[in-house]
Design an enzyme around this catalytic site. Structure first.
Site, PDB file in Angstrom:
ATOM      1  N   HIS A  20       0.995  -1.389   0.054  1.00 35.66           N
ATOM      2  CA  HIS A  20      -0.044  -0.148   0.039  1.00 35.66           C
ATOM      3  C   HIS A  20       0.710   1.155  -0.012  1.00 35.66           C
ATOM      4  CE1 HIS A  20      -4.051  -1.939   0.369  1.00 35.66           C
ATOM      5  NE2 HIS A  20      -3.353  -2.965   0.710  1.00 35.66           N
ATOM      6  N   ASP A 111      -5.003   6.366   0.963  1.00 36.27           N
ATOM      7  CA  ASP A 111      -5.163   5.060   0.898  1.00 36.27           C
ATOM      8  C   ASP A 111      -6.600   4.751   0.897  1.00 36.27           C
ATOM      9  OD1 ASP A 111      -3.236   2.179   0.500  1.00 36.27           O
ATOM     10  OD2 ASP A 111      -5.449   1.839   1.347  1.00 36.27           O
ATOM     11  N   GLN A 334      12.351  -5.776  -5.428  1.00 33.31           N
ATOM     12  CA  GLN A 334      11.623  -6.601  -6.548  1.00 33.31           C
ATOM     13  C   GLN A 334      11.778  -5.960  -8.042  1.00 33.31           C
ATOM     14  OE1 GLN A 334       8.410  -8.966  -5.627  1.00 33.31           O
ATOM     15  NE2 GLN A 334       7.185  -7.784  -7.046  1.00 33.31           N
ATOM     16  N   SER A 354       2.878  -6.550  -7.565  1.00 29.52           N
ATOM     17  CA  SER A 354       3.724  -7.549  -8.412  1.00 29.52           C
ATOM     18  C   SER A 354       3.189  -7.579  -9.710  1.00 29.52           C
ATOM     19  CB  SER A 354       3.678  -8.905  -7.685  1.00 29.52           C
ATOM     20  OG  SER A 354       4.218  -8.501  -6.236  1.00 29.52           O
ATOM     21  N   GLU A 357       3.984  -4.811 -11.938  1.00 27.32           N
ATOM     22  CA  GLU A 357       5.555  -4.612 -12.180  1.00 27.32           C
ATOM     23  C   GLU A 357       5.936  -5.711 -13.094  1.00 27.32           C
ATOM     24  OE1 GLU A 357       6.653  -5.425  -7.854  1.00 27.32           O
ATOM     25  OE2 GLU A 357       5.942  -3.298  -7.281  1.00 27.32           O
TER      26      GLU A 357
HETATM   27  C1  UDX Z   1      -1.233  -6.777  -1.002  1.00 27.67           C
HETATM   28  C2  UDX Z   1      -2.129  -7.783  -1.891  1.00 27.67           C
HETATM   29  O1  UDX Z   1      -1.683  -9.104  -1.974  1.00 27.67           O
HETATM   30  C3  UDX Z   1      -2.365  -6.731  -3.031  1.00 27.67           C
HETATM   31  O2  UDX Z   1      -2.922  -7.259  -4.017  1.00 27.67           O
HETATM   32  C4  UDX Z   1      -2.880  -5.390  -2.487  1.00 27.67           C
HETATM   33  O3  UDX Z   1      -3.602  -4.929  -3.840  1.00 27.67           O
HETATM   34  C5  UDX Z   1      -2.017  -4.780  -1.697  1.00 27.67           C
HETATM   35  O4  UDX Z   1      -1.826  -5.664  -0.510  1.00 27.67           O
HETATM   36  P1  UDX Z   1       1.046  -7.737  -1.071  1.00 27.67           P
HETATM   37  O5  UDX Z   1       0.980  -9.066  -0.583  1.00 27.67           O
HETATM   38  O6  UDX Z   1       2.457  -7.275  -0.355  1.00 27.67           O
HETATM   39  O7  UDX Z   1       0.084  -6.483  -1.181  1.00 27.67           O
HETATM   40  O8  UDX Z   1       1.736  -7.816  -2.529  1.00 27.67           O
HETATM   41  P2  UDX Z   1       2.035  -6.678  -3.763  1.00 27.67           P
HETATM   42  O9  UDX Z   1       0.773  -6.008  -3.923  1.00 27.67           O
HETATM   43  O10 UDX Z   1       2.497  -7.553  -4.685  1.00 27.67           O
HETATM   44  O11 UDX Z   1       2.921  -5.639  -2.956  1.00 27.67           O
HETATM   45  C6  UDX Z   1       4.326  -5.969  -2.691  1.00 27.67           C
HETATM   46  C7  UDX Z   1       5.190  -4.919  -2.868  1.00 27.67           C
HETATM   47  O12 UDX Z   1       6.626  -5.382  -2.235  1.00 27.67           O
HETATM   48  C8  UDX Z   1       5.561  -5.002  -4.181  1.00 27.67           C
HETATM   49  O13 UDX Z   1       5.647  -3.644  -4.743  1.00 27.67           O
HETATM   50  C9  UDX Z   1       7.145  -5.479  -4.580  1.00 27.67           C
HETATM   51  O14 UDX Z   1       7.756  -4.668  -5.338  1.00 27.67           O
HETATM   52  C10 UDX Z   1       7.532  -5.495  -3.078  1.00 27.67           C
HETATM   53  N1  UDX Z   1       8.556  -6.370  -2.881  1.00 27.67           N
HETATM   54  C11 UDX Z   1       8.284  -7.687  -2.834  1.00 27.67           C
HETATM   55  C12 UDX Z   1       9.905  -5.883  -2.879  1.00 27.67           C
HETATM   56  O15 UDX Z   1      10.319  -4.882  -2.928  1.00 27.67           O
HETATM   57  N2  UDX Z   1      10.758  -7.168  -2.338  1.00 27.67           N
HETATM   58  C13 UDX Z   1      10.434  -8.317  -2.358  1.00 27.67           C
HETATM   59  O16 UDX Z   1      11.274  -9.225  -1.937  1.00 27.67           O
HETATM   60  C14 UDX Z   1       9.018  -8.570  -2.359  1.00 27.67           C
END
Ligand code: UDX
Length: 456
Positions: A20, A111, A334, A354, A357
Site C-alpha cells: 500500500h 489509501d 523486486q 507485483s 510490475e
Molecule cells: C497486498 C495484496 O496482495 C495486493 O494485491 C494488494 O493490492 C495490496 O496488498 P502484497 O501481498 O504485499 O500486497 O503484494 P503486492 O501487491 O505484490 O506488493 C508487494 C510489494 O512489495 C511490491 O511492490 C514489490 O515490489 C515489493 N517487494 C516484494 C519487494 O520490494 N521485495 C520483495 O522481496 C518482495
C-alpha cells in the site's frame, strides 16, 4: 506540465503495509515531479523506512501502536479500530499544523483502506481523493456487492452470466473475500465495503491501473463508475530507461542486501532465472513451500527466491541440498530484480503491485494466487492479457510437478513465444500510459489543473 501548480499542496496518507505504501508514495513522487508540493503521512513505526527526495516532506500520524505497528495489535479488527481513532485525531492535528505553515493543504489523497480520512478532510472543507490499490475489476466486484447487485457469499450460479465488461469467471477467479466468509476475510471485506459506500463522496476516485489494461470493464461501467485510472504506479525509470532519478518506490519495510542478488544475477545467462516471491502479506504453508522447493530443484533452472520465513527444519534441510542452483533471500528490491536481464520468469502470488510490475517490466509470470484480490489478478494474467500461466491446485496446494510443468510452459514450451510477445506488448502499453501525454499521465495533469489554488 512541470511547475504548473507550485503552490498546490497535496497531503498523501498511506496505509502502513508494503503493497500500500508503494503505490501511494509513487503517486506522491509523480505529483511532486510535476511541481506540486507534497507531504506524505505515515505511521511512526514505518516512517524511518521511507526515503524520498527531500522536496517531499514526511510526517507521522498514529495508528495507536507507535512502537510496533500492526504486529502489536491483538487482532486485525482492533488494529483497524485503533487506527481509525488515533489516525483521525493525528491527521486532523497534522492538517492544522500544515495549514498554519504557509501552504495550506488543498487536497487529501488517501489509501482506500483509510476511509475515515475522508471525514477528516471534509471536516476541514478540503477536497479528497481516494486511491484504490486493487485493479478496477476487483474494485468493481466490491462495488457491486455494496450496491446489492451481487450477494454474499457469491455462488457459481450468480456468475453464470459474465458481468459487463468481464470474461466469464469461475468462483476460484473471484477475490477470496467474496467466496470465503471466515473471520479474518470478513474483517477485510467489511473494511473494503465501507470505503466503497463512500466512493461518490470523494472529489476524485483514483485507481492504480491504466485505461488500456481494463478497457472493456471501464467502458462498460463508465456512466456509473467514477474511477479514474492513473497507473501503473511503478517508478518511471523502470518504465522508460531513459528517465533517470525515479528508480525506487522509496520505502522498504525489510532490510535487504540487494548487491548480493544483483551480483548473483549478473553471473547468470540472459532470461534464464526464475524469480519467486509471494509478496509481503501472504502466509504460505510449509507443505506448499516444500513443493515449491522440490519443483524448483527439479526444474534445473537457476532461481532467486524471496522467502521471508524459513523456520521449518524440513525446509532448511531441503534448501541446503539445493546448493548453488538457487539464491534464497529474505527480501530484495523486486523492481531491480525483475528488470535484470537474467530474469526470464516471475513465480508470483499475484498481489496487484507485483502483477503491475511484472506486466510493466515485460516479465512472463507463473501465477500462484493465495488470497484477497490475487485469484482475479491471476485469471487476467493467464486468460485476458495472456502474459503467463496459472498453476493448478491439487488438495489445496500447487504440487512440484505442476510448478515444473508451468515453468517449462513459460520458459521453453510451445506457448513461450506467444507469452513473451504479449509481455512485450503490455510493457510498451504500460510505458505509454504514464509517458507524457499518455492516458494516465493526462489524468494526473487534469487532477493537478483542478486543484484549488492556494491563497499565496
Ligand atoms: C497486498 C495484496 O496482495 C495486493 O494485491 C494488494 O493490492 C495490496 O496488498 P502484497 O501481498 O504485499 O500486497 O503484494 P503486492 O501487491 O505484490 O506488493 C508487494 C510489494 O512489495 C511490491 O511492490 C514489490 O515490489 C515489493 N517487494 C516484494 C519487494 O520490494 N521485495 C520483495 O522481496 C518482495
Amino acid at each position: 506540465m512541470q511547475n504548473q501548480r507550485v503552490h498546490a499542496h497535496v497531503l498523501v496518507v498511506t496505509y502502513p503495509a508494503q503493497g500500500h505504501i508503494n503505490p501511494l508514495l509513487q503517486f506522491a513522487k509523480r505529483l511532486n515531479l510535476k511541481g506540486v508540493k507534497v507531504t506524505v503521512a505515515t505511521t511512526p513505526y514505518t516512517i524511518d523506512s521511507i526515503r524520498v527526495n527531500s522536496s517531499i516532506a514526511v510526517e507521522p500520524i498514529s495508528d495507536g501502536f507507535d512502537q510496533g505497528g500492526f504486529n502489536q495489535a491483538p487482532t486485525l479488527e482492533a488494529y483497524l479500530e485503533s487506527f481509525k481513532t488515533a489516525g483521525s485525531k493525528t491527521l486532523a492535528e497534522l492538517i492544522m499544523k500544515l495549514n498554519n505553515s504557509g501552504t495550506p493543504v488543498c487536497c487529501v489523497a488517501y489509501d482506500s483502506l483509510l476511509s475515515w480520512a475522508l471525514g477528516v478532510a471534509k471536516g476541514f472543507g478540503i477536497p479528497a481523493a481516494i486511491m484504490l490499490t486493487n485493479s478496477a475489476t476487483v474494485c468493481s466486484f466490491y462495488w457491486q456487492i455494496n450496491r446489492g447487485c451481487l450477494t454474499l457469499p457469491v455462488e457459481q450460479e450468480t456468475l453464470a452470466a459474465p458481468t459487463t465488461g468481464l470474461p466469464s469467471l469461475d468462483i476460484s477467479d473471484l477475490p477470496s473475500f467474496l467466496a470465503d466468509q471466515s473471520t479474518n476475510q470478513s474483517a477485510y471485506l467489511a473494511l473494503i465495503l465501507d470505503k466503497l459506500g463512500t466512493l461518490h463522496e470523494n472529489d476524485w476516485v483514483f485507481c492504480n491501473s491504466f485505461e488500456e489494461l481494463e478497457s472493456e470493464l471501464l467502458e462498460a461501467l463508465a456512466a456509473e463508475w467514477p474511477v479514474v485510472t492513473i497507473g501503473p504506479m511503478v517508478p518511471s525509470f523502470y518504465l522508460d530507461r531513459r528517465i533517470e532519478g525515479d528508480t525506487s518506490y522509496g520505502a522498504s519495510l525489510w532490510n535487504h542486501d540487494n548487491d548480493q542478488c544483483l551480483k548473483w544475477l549478473d553471473s547468470k545467462p540472459l532470461k534464464s532465472v526464475v524469480y519467486v516471491s509471494f509478496g509481503s502479506m501472504a502466509c504460505i504453508s510449509t507443505d506448499q513451500l516444500q513443493e515449491v522447493a522440490w519443483g524448483l530443484k527439479a526444474s534445473n533452472m537457476p532461481f532467486l527466491w524471496v522467502a521471508k520465513e524459513f523456520k521449518d527444519h524440513r525446509l532448511l534441510e531441503l534448501i541446503d541440498s539445493i546448493g548453488e542452483a538457487g539464491l534464497i533471500v529474505t527480501w530484495c528490491d523486486q523492481l531491480e530484480v525483475l528488470a535484470h536481464r537474467a530474469v526470464g520468469c516471475f513465480v508470483t502470488h499475484c498481489g496487484w503491485n507485483s502483477t503491475l510490475e511484472g506486466l510493466s517490466l515485460g516479465v512472463p509470470m507463473v501465477c500462484m494466487p493465495q488470497w484477497s484480490d490475487q485469484p482475479t489478478n491471476a485469471k487476467f494474467i493467464a486468460d485476458v492479457w495472456k502474459v503467463g500461466v496459472r498453476a493448478k491446485r491439487d488438495g489445496g496446494i500447487v504440487t512440484r510437478e505442476e510448478l515444473g510443468k508451468c515453468l517449462t510452459e513459460v520458459m521453453t514450451g510451445e506457448r513461450s513465444g506467444e507469452i513473451t510477445s504479449n509481455a512485450s506488448k503490455w510493457r510498451e502499453l504500460a510505458r505509454r500510459a504514464v509517458s507524457v501525454g499518455g492516458s494516465s499521465d493526462k489524468k494526473i495533469d487534469e487532477f493537478i489543473a483542478k486543484l484549488p489554488p492556494n491563497p499565496q
